[in-house]
Scaffold this motif. Structure first.
Motif, PDB file in Angstrom:
ATOM      1  N   SER A 153     -36.093 -21.559 -45.245  1.00 50.93           N
ATOM      2  CA  SER A 153     -35.277 -21.023 -44.172  1.00 50.93           C
ATOM      3  C   SER A 153     -35.983 -20.129 -43.163  1.00 50.93           C
ATOM      4  CB  SER A 153     -34.099 -20.258 -44.783  1.00 50.93           C
ATOM      5  OG  SER A 153     -34.584 -19.176 -45.529  1.00 50.93           O
ATOM      6  N   THR A 154     -37.252 -19.806 -43.358  1.00 52.62           N
ATOM      7  CA  THR A 154     -37.877 -18.878 -42.423  1.00 52.62           C
ATOM      8  C   THR A 154     -39.294 -19.281 -42.043  1.00 52.62           C
ATOM      9  OG1 THR A 154     -38.869 -17.452 -44.075  1.00 52.62           O
ATOM     10  CG2 THR A 154     -36.601 -16.952 -43.468  1.00 52.62           C
ATOM     11  N   SER A 155     -39.669 -18.954 -40.815  1.00 54.14           N
ATOM     12  CA  SER A 155     -41.044 -19.215 -40.384  1.00 54.14           C
ATOM     13  C   SER A 155     -41.997 -18.212 -41.015  1.00 54.14           C
ATOM     14  CB  SER A 155     -41.145 -19.170 -38.862  1.00 54.14           C
ATOM     15  OG  SER A 155     -40.782 -17.895 -38.389  1.00 54.14           O
ATOM     16  N   PHE A 156     -41.505 -17.021 -41.346  1.00 58.53           N
ATOM     17  CA  PHE A 156     -42.326 -16.034 -42.042  1.00 58.53           C
ATOM     18  C   PHE A 156     -42.866 -16.631 -43.338  1.00 58.53           C
ATOM     19  CE2 PHE A 156     -42.499 -12.976 -45.548  1.00 58.53           C
ATOM     20  CZ  PHE A 156     -43.543 -12.188 -45.120  1.00 58.53           C
ATOM     21  N   ALA A 157     -42.005 -17.309 -44.051  1.00 54.07           N
ATOM     22  CA  ALA A 157     -42.406 -17.894 -45.327  1.00 54.07           C
ATOM     23  C   ALA A 157     -43.473 -18.961 -45.126  1.00 54.07           C
ATOM     24  CB  ALA A 157     -41.198 -18.463 -46.051  1.00 54.07           C
ATOM     25  N   ALA A 158     -43.391 -19.710 -44.052  1.00 57.76           N
ATOM     26  CA  ALA A 158     -44.405 -20.733 -43.789  1.00 57.76           C
ATOM     27  C   ALA A 158     -45.780 -20.084 -43.672  1.00 57.76           C
ATOM     28  CB  ALA A 158     -44.063 -21.514 -42.535  1.00 57.76           C
ATOM     29  N   SER A 159     -45.878 -18.965 -42.952  1.00 63.94           N
ATOM     30  CA  SER A 159     -47.170 -18.298 -42.851  1.00 63.94           C
ATOM     31  C   SER A 159     -47.561 -17.673 -44.188  1.00 63.94           C
ATOM     32  CB  SER A 159     -47.164 -17.248 -41.738  1.00 63.94           C
ATOM     33  OG  SER A 159     -46.325 -16.173 -42.060  1.00 63.94           O
ATOM     34  N   SER A 160     -46.593 -17.255 -44.992  1.00 59.64           N
ATOM     35  CA  SER A 160     -46.883 -16.726 -46.318  1.00 59.64           C
ATOM     36  C   SER A 160     -47.435 -17.812 -47.225  1.00 59.64           C
ATOM     37  CB  SER A 160     -45.632 -16.123 -46.954  1.00 59.64           C
ATOM     38  OG  SER A 160     -45.237 -14.978 -46.245  1.00 59.64           O
ATOM     39  N   ILE A 161     -46.890 -19.019 -47.131  1.00 62.50           N
ATOM     40  CA  ILE A 161     -47.415 -20.135 -47.921  1.00 62.50           C
ATOM     41  C   ILE A 161     -48.860 -20.389 -47.535  1.00 62.50           C
ATOM     42  CG2 ILE A 161     -47.296 -22.640 -48.263  1.00 62.50           C
ATOM     43  CD1 ILE A 161     -44.282 -22.405 -48.212  1.00 62.50           C
ATOM     44  N   GLU A 162     -49.135 -20.414 -46.241  1.00 60.19           N
ATOM     45  CA  GLU A 162     -50.506 -20.642 -45.784  1.00 60.19           C
ATOM     46  C   GLU A 162     -51.442 -19.575 -46.330  1.00 60.19           C
ATOM     47  OE1 GLU A 162     -50.543 -21.059 -41.541  1.00 60.19           O
ATOM     48  OE2 GLU A 162     -49.258 -22.824 -41.614  1.00 60.19           O
ATOM     49  N   LYS A 163     -51.041 -18.325 -46.269  1.00 60.57           N
ATOM     50  CA  LYS A 163     -51.879 -17.243 -46.792  1.00 60.57           C
ATOM     51  C   LYS A 163     -52.096 -17.399 -48.294  1.00 60.57           C
ATOM     52  CE  LYS A 163     -50.616 -13.863 -43.297  1.00 60.57           C
ATOM     53  NZ  LYS A 163     -49.872 -12.633 -43.006  1.00 60.57           N
ATOM     54  N   SER A 164     -51.043 -17.770 -49.008  1.00 61.80           N
ATOM     55  CA  SER A 164     -51.159 -17.971 -50.450  1.00 61.80           C
ATOM     56  C   SER A 164     -52.082 -19.134 -50.766  1.00 61.80           C
ATOM     57  CB  SER A 164     -49.777 -18.234 -51.061  1.00 61.80           C
ATOM     58  OG  SER A 164     -48.951 -17.115 -50.901  1.00 61.80           O
ATOM     59  N   LEU A 165     -51.933 -20.230 -50.040  1.00 60.81           N
ATOM     60  CA  LEU A 165     -52.775 -21.398 -50.279  1.00 60.81           C
ATOM     61  C   LEU A 165     -54.248 -21.105 -49.999  1.00 60.81           C
ATOM     62  CD1 LEU A 165     -50.572 -24.290 -48.834  1.00 60.81           C
ATOM     63  CD2 LEU A 165     -51.140 -23.893 -51.232  1.00 60.81           C
ATOM     64  N   MET A 166     -54.535 -20.323 -48.982  1.00 59.96           N
ATOM     65  CA  MET A 166     -55.931 -20.016 -48.631  1.00 59.96           C
ATOM     66  C   MET A 166     -56.639 -19.235 -49.732  1.00 59.96           C
ATOM     67  SD  MET A 166     -56.742 -21.611 -45.992  1.00 59.96           S
ATOM     68  CE  MET A 166     -58.368 -20.913 -45.832  1.00 59.96           C
ATOM     69  N   LYS A 167     -55.888 -18.562 -50.600  1.00 55.71           N
ATOM     70  CA  LYS A 167     -56.486 -17.801 -51.695  1.00 55.71           C
ATOM     71  C   LYS A 167     -56.938 -18.697 -52.846  1.00 55.71           C
ATOM     72  CE  LYS A 167     -53.784 -13.699 -50.692  1.00 55.71           C
ATOM     73  NZ  LYS A 167     -52.742 -12.787 -51.151  1.00 55.71           N
ATOM     74  N   LEU A 168     -56.513 -19.955 -52.823  1.00 54.58           N
ATOM     75  CA  LEU A 168     -56.823 -20.877 -53.913  1.00 54.58           C
ATOM     76  C   LEU A 168     -58.055 -21.707 -53.597  1.00 54.58           C
ATOM     77  CD1 LEU A 168     -53.181 -22.177 -54.527  1.00 54.58           C
ATOM     78  CD2 LEU A 168     -54.389 -20.352 -55.764  1.00 54.58           C
ATOM     79  N   ASP A 169     -58.746 -22.185 -54.645  1.00 57.88           N
ATOM     80  CA  ASP A 169     -59.860 -23.089 -54.405  1.00 57.88           C
ATOM     81  C   ASP A 169     -59.293 -24.409 -53.869  1.00 57.88           C
ATOM     82  OD1 ASP A 169     -59.798 -25.292 -56.571  1.00 57.88           O
ATOM     83  OD2 ASP A 169     -59.597 -23.461 -57.754  1.00 57.88           O
ATOM     84  N   PRO A 170     -60.104 -25.231 -53.203  1.00 54.80           N
ATOM     85  CA  PRO A 170     -59.598 -26.440 -52.545  1.00 54.80           C
ATOM     86  C   PRO A 170     -58.823 -27.394 -53.463  1.00 54.80           C
ATOM     87  CG  PRO A 170     -61.808 -25.973 -51.788  1.00 54.80           C
ATOM     88  CD  PRO A 170     -61.534 -25.016 -52.905  1.00 54.80           C
ATOM     89  N   VAL A 171     -59.258 -27.563 -54.693  1.00 55.65           N
ATOM     90  CA  VAL A 171     -58.547 -28.475 -55.597  1.00 55.65           C
ATOM     91  C   VAL A 171     -57.164 -27.926 -55.923  1.00 55.65           C
ATOM     92  CG1 VAL A 171     -58.556 -29.514 -57.895  1.00 55.65           C
ATOM     93  CG2 VAL A 171     -60.663 -29.459 -56.542  1.00 55.65           C
ATOM     94  N   GLU A 172     -57.104 -26.654 -56.304  1.00 54.35           N
ATOM     95  CA  GLU A 172     -55.810 -26.041 -56.627  1.00 54.35           C
ATOM     96  C   GLU A 172     -54.927 -25.988 -55.388  1.00 54.35           C
ATOM     97  OE1 GLU A 172     -52.903 -24.609 -59.125  1.00 54.35           O
ATOM     98  OE2 GLU A 172     -54.824 -25.473 -59.647  1.00 54.35           O
ATOM     99  N   ARG A 173     -55.520 -25.738 -54.231  1.00 57.06           N
ATOM    100  CA  ARG A 173     -54.765 -25.717 -52.969  1.00 57.06           C
ATOM    101  C   ARG A 173     -54.121 -27.088 -52.725  1.00 57.06           C
ATOM    102  NH1 ARG A 173     -58.298 -23.195 -49.626  1.00 57.06           N
ATOM    103  NH2 ARG A 173     -59.407 -25.096 -49.096  1.00 57.06           N
ATOM    104  N   ALA A 174     -54.865 -28.155 -52.940  1.00 60.00           N
ATOM    105  CA  ALA A 174     -54.325 -29.508 -52.768  1.00 60.00           C
ATOM    106  C   ALA A 174     -53.169 -29.750 -53.735  1.00 60.00           C
ATOM    107  CB  ALA A 174     -55.418 -30.552 -52.968  1.00 60.00           C
ATOM    108  N   HIS A 175     -53.348 -29.336 -54.991  1.00 61.77           N
ATOM    109  CA  HIS A 175     -52.286 -29.513 -55.983  1.00 61.77           C
ATOM    110  C   HIS A 175     -51.017 -28.779 -55.561  1.00 61.77           C
ATOM    111  CE1 HIS A 175     -55.227 -30.478 -59.530  1.00 61.77           C
ATOM    112  NE2 HIS A 175     -55.419 -31.248 -58.482  1.00 61.77           N
ATOM    113  N   GLN A 176     -51.168 -27.557 -55.108  1.00 63.57           N
ATOM    114  CA  GLN A 176     -49.993 -26.766 -54.747  1.00 63.57           C
ATOM    115  C   GLN A 176     -49.342 -27.260 -53.451  1.00 63.57           C
ATOM    116  OE1 GLN A 176     -48.524 -24.818 -56.866  1.00 63.57           O
ATOM    117  NE2 GLN A 176     -50.199 -25.339 -58.264  1.00 63.57           N
ATOM    118  N   ALA A 177     -50.137 -27.747 -52.506  1.00 60.63           N
ATOM    119  CA  ALA A 177     -49.554 -28.349 -51.300  1.00 60.63           C
ATOM    120  C   ALA A 177     -48.695 -29.545 -51.706  1.00 60.63           C
ATOM    121  CB  ALA A 177     -50.652 -28.767 -50.326  1.00 60.63           C
ATOM    122  N   CYS A 178     -49.146 -30.281 -52.706  1.00 63.55           N
ATOM    123  CA  CYS A 178     -48.377 -31.426 -53.198  1.00 63.55           C
ATOM    124  C   CYS A 178     -47.109 -30.985 -53.917  1.00 63.55           C
ATOM    125  CB  CYS A 178     -49.234 -32.291 -54.108  1.00 63.55           C
ATOM    126  SG  CYS A 178     -50.503 -33.206 -53.197  1.00 63.55           S
TER     127      CYS A 178
END
Length: 130
Positions: free
Chosen positions: A18-43
């Motif tokens: 419901s919020t654009s704030f959360a979208a940027s929060s997801i991006e920040k959270s994903l950037m903290k993960l290594d690329p493999v884990e980031r791909a898994h969580q994006a999925c």
């Protein structure tokens, strides 16, 4: 890292609808993960959006990509043959294929096959919960 990463992104994803704030929060959270884990969580994020369109899974609230075996990243494709999806008070086996962007920040395609209910007496053994 699996549980921490999954919890981090799942909590943010629940708010993201419901919020654009959360979208940027997801991006920040994903950037903290290594690329493999980031791909898994994006999925996981994309997967919840997709499976909720299925009447059987409309109340799905969590996908665990590594329940019965580690999901694999091959190029820009995540293959998870041993995943699980939580719906209501039950867990079901799930396999999926998911395509992510080059930076692993977003899933652009997600297909799945729903399996059988996972017996509650096996949940603890495979890292699931009530």
């Amino acid at each position: 890292m699996r549980i921490l990463g999954a919890s981090l992104v799942a909590a943010v994803a629940a708010f993201a609808a419901s919020t654009s704030f959360a979208a940027s929060s997801i991006e920040k959270s994903l950037m903290k993960l290594d690329p493999v884990e980031r791909a898994h969580q994006a999925c996981v994020v994309k997967g919840l959006q997709v499976v909720r369109k299925d009447k059987r899974l409309s109340k799905a609230d969590r996908i665990m990509p590594d329940t019965f075996g580690r999901a694999k990243l091959d190029g820009n494709t995540v293959l998870a043959k041993g995943a699980a999806v939580h719906v209501g008070t039950s867990w079901y086996s799930l396999s999926f294929e998911c395509t992510v962007t080059e930076d692993q920040m977003k899933a652009v395609a997600f297909t799945y096959q729903l399996g059988d209910a996972i017996p509650p007496e096996t949940w603890e053994e495979v890292g699931l919960w009530h």
